[in-house]
Design an enzyme around this catalytic site. Sequence first.
Site, short mmCIF file in Angstrom:
data_model
loop_
_atom_site.label_atom_id
_atom_site.label_comp_id
_atom_site.label_asym_id
_atom_site.label_seq_id
_atom_site.Cartn_x
_atom_site.Cartn_y
_atom_site.Cartn_z
N GLY A 41 0.83 -1.20 0.00
CA GLY A 41 0.00 0.00 0.00
C GLY A 41 0.86 1.24 0.00
N GLY A 43 -0.49 4.59 0.15
CA GLY A 43 -1.21 5.80 0.54
C GLY A 43 -0.39 6.58 1.55
CB ALA A 45 -0.39 4.60 6.45
CG HIS A 267 -19.05 12.24 5.48
ND1 HIS A 267 -19.78 13.30 5.05
CD2 HIS A 267 -17.88 12.73 5.95
CE1 HIS A 267 -19.08 14.41 5.26
NE2 HIS A 267 -17.93 14.10 5.80
NE ARG A 338 -17.15 13.81 9.37
CZ ARG A 338 -15.95 13.57 8.84
NH1 ARG A 338 -15.44 12.36 8.83
NH2 ARG A 338 -15.26 14.56 8.30
CG HIS A 430 -16.06 9.15 4.66
ND1 HIS A 430 -15.45 9.45 3.47
CD2 HIS A 430 -15.46 9.91 5.59
CE1 HIS A 430 -14.52 10.38 3.69
NE2 HIS A 430 -14.49 10.65 4.96
CG LEU A 470 -5.74 13.58 5.39
CD1 LEU A 470 -5.65 14.90 4.64
CD2 LEU A 470 -5.63 12.43 4.41
#
Lengths: 671, 251
Positions: A41, A43, A45, A267, A338, A430, A470
């Site tokens: 992965g 992304g 992280a 969400h 949310r 989400h 993030l």
Amino acid sequence: MSILDGKVPAGPIKDKWKTYKDKVNLVNPANKRNIDVIVVGTGLAGGSAAATLAEQGYNVKAFCYQDSPRRAHSIAAQGGINAAKNYQGDGDSTYRLFYDTVKGGDYRSREANVHRLAEVSTNIIDQCVAQGVPFARDYGGLLDNRSFGGVLVSRTFYAKGQTGQQLLLGAYSAMNRQIARGKIEMFNRHEMLDVVVVDGKARGIIARNLVTGEIERHSAHAVVLGTGGYGNVFFLSTNAMGSNATAAWKAHRRGAYFANPCYTQIHPTCIPRSGDYQSKLTLMSESLRNDGRIWVPARKEDVEAIRSGKLKPTAIPEENRDYYLERRYPAFGNLVPRDVASRAAKERCDEGYGVNATGEAVYLDFASAIVRYGKEQATIKGEVDASEARIKELGKEIVKAKYGNLFDMYKQIAAENPYETPMMIYPAVHYTMGGIWVDYNLMTTIPGCYAIGEANFSDHGANRLGASALMQGLADGYFVLPYTIGDYLSNDIRTGKISTDTAEFAAAEKEVTERLEGLVNNKGTRSVDYYHKQLGNIMWNKCGMSRNEKGLKEAIAEIAELREDFWKNVSVPGGAYELNQELEKAGRVADFLELGELFAKDALDRNESCGGHFREESVEQGGPQDGEALRDDVNYAYVSAWEYKGKPSDAVLHKEQLEFKDIELKQRSYK
Amino acid sequence: MSNMNLTLKIWRQKGANDKGKMVDYKVADISEHMSFLEMMDVLNEQLINSGDEPVAFDHDCREGICGSCSMFINGEAHGPVKGTTTCQLHMRSFKDGDTIFIEPFRAKAFPVIKDLVVDRSAFDRIQQSGGFISVNTSGNTQDANATPIPKHDADLAMDAAACIGCGACVATCKNSSAMLFTGAKISQYALLPQGRVEARDRAQNMVAQMDAEGFGNCTNTGACEVECPKGIDLSNIARMNRELLSGSLNG
């Protein structure tokens, strides 16, 4: 059932991470050259971890299923990244960020991990600026902040509406530097299909080259999974089409416990489904709720007229509108968290008040904000006799400045002008707070196998705050894992290269190959998407925003039945040894069909309402909070970590008791 | 508006070394609210149910930011709507009875892998040759606010950084030039004080790699800017040339 040890260091919470770093075992630079680490992965992280480990001197092999590491789904995050910099001088601190995150998670996260996250949050911003991430700045040239997600300070850093993109491109650039040096060997268009465990330790993976279909063995001294969440178990979500749980699920099957699968964030402000062909959902930043008012018609006849196109929402007078959030939650109104906003929308639509063809949409209306801002502007400009039209004109300018890009996006997808008519929104899956169980070192229950970012479970409890995903991805990858993994790898300095020519690799490869060949040779009658959509329907209807015992038991049975049907009747065209996108999907859906059942089982076990998990059996009875979510700290203040035993129905529950030494547990109230 | 019946002419190519050809398909009852890729999903479901192989195409986020999707639709990269990726193109841009031509992005440096899927790894290699600032992730860099950056420069850097690496600029350019892509990355760093330190070497190395990958030269037609879904503008190419020139003058 056993009690799990999170290996949280002793001492006061403020000193835990510092003390840990002072005492942790290190690997000397010369030895790092002899150690290989696999990162799956790319992304926020995975990308940040791969870059940092390579900088430190380890030999990194990085894998992503996309054609470039830059395309991982972190790229789609809009709003921003939290950090306790207190640049605005509004009273922010590490403690406050820690507190907000634990409370926002409805007291179901691990305190020590969250405090560490808050501590390193400030390093992230320094690091990203040094990398050339173009964060928004004010006219003095300093970094700008916005407030987010109902907290009381402005701690969110952002890069227009593309913060995830810019942070990911930062991590990607750091990776590129290491790829150029030969310290990261990058495998694009590769999918991990198994973890290889040798003598109880993760020593490699089996991966499929998605272009040629070739099955490859890759060895390493440790395996890091930064493979994201499992929101696509719902078929429709705001995740990318390729986002999947396969890597995490394979690790689970090899011994990694899976924690809190039922914690899902739904969400509230997404663009509704428009028809059965819908392939994914698009989120709009929750900042819209700062000025938008949410409503549905109060009368059923108006709903009918709207659906048949005979009535426009703007023609419904105020007294016939139900601003249900303002009605139910006078204190917080449209700004409830949310999970609460999402459930309330579902409640109205279930009662038959949904305003689009599918019956699953509510209005988000900016008309009163436009008038309010317009009057303010008219006053500022001294236009005392401004006409109604002039006031609206002035108001629209302000709304455009604040939300212009979101309004444009809505217009492009929905083909309606939200300046003139209310937007239609509906909640969508989400983010998944649950994930692979990890200890304080971010190590799973397979020694040498780590999970970071959304793939693990530890920081967000039962509900994640805005702009915190993030932060967690980069904290884990840049600043936590590179320390903690050294403690484990310090025992491997004399191990030498791990051979792939062993019985364990051969057995794992055989299993993977047989499964793939089984799928392409199945020659059934139904497409992979048919099964994925069926699964999504069960998940959404019975494990979605509101859950009860009866529905969950049905879901468990239905998913098991669907899984059986899948293996009998799925049709995968093409071969196993070529680029075959249907085969890729089939493998992922097969894993979702197991994960979905465990999800329902976990939701059934947790007979309390907390964060994104709402059990209809656990609500406040009477009093001012009547009907609201009721948490049960006496019986459920634990992490559910499930051990794989063959079938999801046989999975064994292990508990990690959560301790809250620094924060007092309170019931959330928004009335 | 009622639903549409369409004829699709799609490039089919089994593998990188196979010969490809345009193949006709019919799809019926397409809603105007569908995205272009959802229309492709309908076609693929139809193909699978009739025992045929679906059309391979790259896609992922379907919200216009990952840069995966890449079709050449009716002779335009990402289709007829400006400032839009294929995944954000909706069927309301077409009408009943239309014939739609769908081809892969074509360039020497983007070889076809299968059907509409192309290999854009040349872009990664350009980035690897210098698209970064050489700073380690120690967490002990200076405080983020230690160096103020004029808002104007930061905003321009952000505009350049908005590139999604889709390759529409290359596919559109008659010379298959990658200068808009490369110029955008060089510009982002050239505009920030953190990036100035290595600016000269970066421009030289990235341009050398771009040439080595077989991308063509720029003849200032500006087609790339027109087709860029993220509005990356030509001034980035000018800035790249300026960086390159100042580098070569200084040896």
